[in-house]
Design a protein around this motif. Structure first.
Motif, PDB file in Angstrom:
ATOM      1  N   LEU A 155       0.959  -1.145   0.075  1.00 53.21           N
ATOM      2  CA  LEU A 155      -0.061   0.004  -0.070  1.00 53.21           C
ATOM      3  C   LEU A 155       0.716   1.223   0.052  1.00 53.21           C
ATOM      4  O   LEU A 155       0.634   1.987  -0.678  1.00 53.21           O
ATOM      5  N   PRO A 156       1.719   1.298   0.728  1.00 56.49           N
ATOM      6  CA  PRO A 156       2.564   2.740   0.783  1.00 56.49           C
ATOM      7  C   PRO A 156       3.350   2.824  -0.424  1.00 56.49           C
ATOM      8  O   PRO A 156       3.631   3.990  -0.949  1.00 56.49           O
ATOM      9  N   LEU A 157       3.873   1.733  -0.997  1.00 59.78           N
ATOM     10  CA  LEU A 157       4.750   1.838  -2.414  1.00 59.78           C
ATOM     11  C   LEU A 157       3.761   1.977  -3.471  1.00 59.78           C
ATOM     12  O   LEU A 157       4.231   2.995  -4.353  1.00 59.78           O
ATOM     13  N   THR A 158       2.824   1.321  -3.530  1.00 63.72           N
ATOM     14  CA  THR A 158       1.873   1.471  -4.828  1.00 63.72           C
ATOM     15  C   THR A 158       0.601   2.219  -4.778  1.00 63.72           C
ATOM     16  O   THR A 158       0.102   2.796  -5.670  1.00 63.72           O
ATOM     17  N   GLY A 159      -0.019   2.394  -3.430  1.00 57.97           N
ATOM     18  CA  GLY A 159      -1.289   2.886  -3.403  1.00 57.97           C
ATOM     19  C   GLY A 159      -2.494   1.870  -3.422  1.00 57.97           C
ATOM     20  O   GLY A 159      -3.672   2.032  -3.261  1.00 57.97           O
ATOM     21  N   TYR A 160      -2.217   0.537  -3.544  1.00 55.24           N
ATOM     22  CA  TYR A 160      -2.845  -0.472  -3.693  1.00 55.24           C
ATOM     23  C   TYR A 160      -2.651  -1.606  -2.564  1.00 55.24           C
ATOM     24  O   TYR A 160      -1.750  -1.702  -2.103  1.00 55.24           O
ATOM     25  N   ILE A 161      -3.990  -2.287  -2.279  1.00 56.71           N
ATOM     26  CA  ILE A 161      -3.771  -3.482  -1.263  1.00 56.71           C
ATOM     27  C   ILE A 161      -3.390  -4.639  -2.018  1.00 56.71           C
ATOM     28  O   ILE A 161      -4.075  -4.847  -3.184  1.00 56.71           O
ATOM     29  N   HIS A 162      -3.114  -5.820  -1.099  1.00 54.12           N
ATOM     30  CA  HIS A 162      -2.769  -7.100  -1.863  1.00 54.12           C
ATOM     31  C   HIS A 162      -4.474  -7.357  -2.225  1.00 54.12           C
ATOM     32  O   HIS A 162      -5.522  -7.352  -1.445  1.00 54.12           O
TER      33      HIS A 162
END
Length: 160
Positions: A95-102
């Motif tokens: 999340l912090p890196l991409t803005g997305y969750i698994h």
């Protein structure tokens, strides 16, 4: 499969770039695995792609897309991006890196662009299906259209 009424950021980006795409919604299905998603959507698992984020020895991040029923070959992936070794990033770092969750990670609309490699098997399909950036939503578009939004290359990435 219910009609998708919600727009994700991925869909907004595709709309903004005037890229044709099809949406799929499986929000209330309870499925999690990519293979189950393909089944619920009644799509060929070879055409439904998952998005994996990795880190190389150089501390550089890479994004790989491969069919949901296949496993990423880390050696092939490392070779494709010129790294000695790569490993999957930890779920908590996604999340912090991409803005997305698994489970809702899309190659489109990440916080910053990362080198992206798509498994060469994608080239046999007119379109591929991948996450729309939110769990329960998928988009389908062609590689030609996808090129207008993100830079990517094709390479053999899967365990044989």
């Amino acid at each position: 499969m219910k009609k998708n009424t919600e727009k994700t950021n991925v869909m907004r980006i595709l709309d903004q770039k005037k890229i044709p795409y099809r949406t799929y919604c499986y929000v209330d299905s309870g499925v999690i695995s990519g293979i189950d998603v393909a089944t619920v959507l009644e799509q060929d698992p070879q055409q439904v792609f998952k998005t994996l984020v990795t880190i190389g020895n150089s501390n550089t991040h890479y994004v790989f897309l491969l069919p949901v029923h296949r496993e990423l070959d880390l050696k092939k992936a490392a070779k494709a991006v010129g790294e000695k070794n790569i490993s999957m990033i930890k779920s908590k770092d996604l999340l912090p890196l991409t803005g997305y969750i698994h489970g809702g990670c899309s190659p489109i609309g990440m916080k910053k662009p990362f080198r992206t490699v798509i498994d060469a098997s994608a080239a046999v399909f007119d379109t591929i299906i991948f996450s729309a950036g939110k769990i329960g939503y998928q988009v389908e578009t062609s590689l030609e259209e996808l090129k207008k939004v993100i830079r990517f290359e094709l390479s053999d990435l899967v365990v044989n």
